[in-house]
Enzyme design. Sequence first.
Site, short mmCIF file in Angstrom:
data_model
loop_
_atom_site.label_atom_id
_atom_site.label_comp_id
_atom_site.label_asym_id
_atom_site.label_seq_id
_atom_site.Cartn_x
_atom_site.Cartn_y
_atom_site.Cartn_z
N CYS A 44 0.88 -1.17 0.00
CA CYS A 44 0.00 0.00 0.00
C CYS A 44 0.92 1.22 0.00
O CYS A 44 2.11 1.08 -0.27
CB CYS A 44 -0.98 -0.01 1.18
SG CYS A 44 -0.23 0.18 2.81
N HIS A 77 13.63 -14.58 13.20
CA HIS A 77 13.26 -14.55 14.62
C HIS A 77 11.76 -14.54 14.86
O HIS A 77 11.31 -15.01 15.91
CB HIS A 77 13.89 -13.33 15.30
CG HIS A 77 15.38 -13.40 15.38
ND1 HIS A 77 16.12 -12.43 16.01
CD2 HIS A 77 16.27 -14.32 14.91
CE1 HIS A 77 17.41 -12.74 15.93
NE2 HIS A 77 17.52 -13.88 15.27
#
Length: 157
Positions: A44, A77
């Site tokens: 966007c 992670h």
Amino acid sequence: MEERGIAYRDFGTNSTASCDYPDYAAATCGAVTNGSSDFAILCCGTGVGMSMCANKIKGIRACCCSEPFSAEYTRRHNNANTLCLGGRVVGPGLACQIVDAFLDHEFEGGRHQKRIDKMMALETLSGSPTVVPRLGPGFALYPMNFHIVRRICHERC
């Protein structure tokens, strides 16, 4: 994606006209949650709106990235399954580097899995289970960063 030989489905939009990006976030992330896609890439203006929408969808771990380091480590992670990009923030060359960093790395597991489990458990909460320090009207901070943010706000506000 074609250069990498990765099959993909384009959920649109196919126009420059204004659109309701939550509709596209829902459709694209639905392909991840139903198992027909491993990852989603959403775009966007800033990437932030798409990220906010995507993270409302159960099972989605979306990250808005503006540089490759965050894209790499959100995979390593956080086991992110959705990458959000801002078309007004990153150019095409940088966007390709970010996508490559996202796709080229895998979740490391180990100590990170416990955190992912806790993160995903947050989907069932309707409110905050803990009290966080307040800096003033409109601020709620992660306690570890409280002093850093307070200093930044004091210097800039």
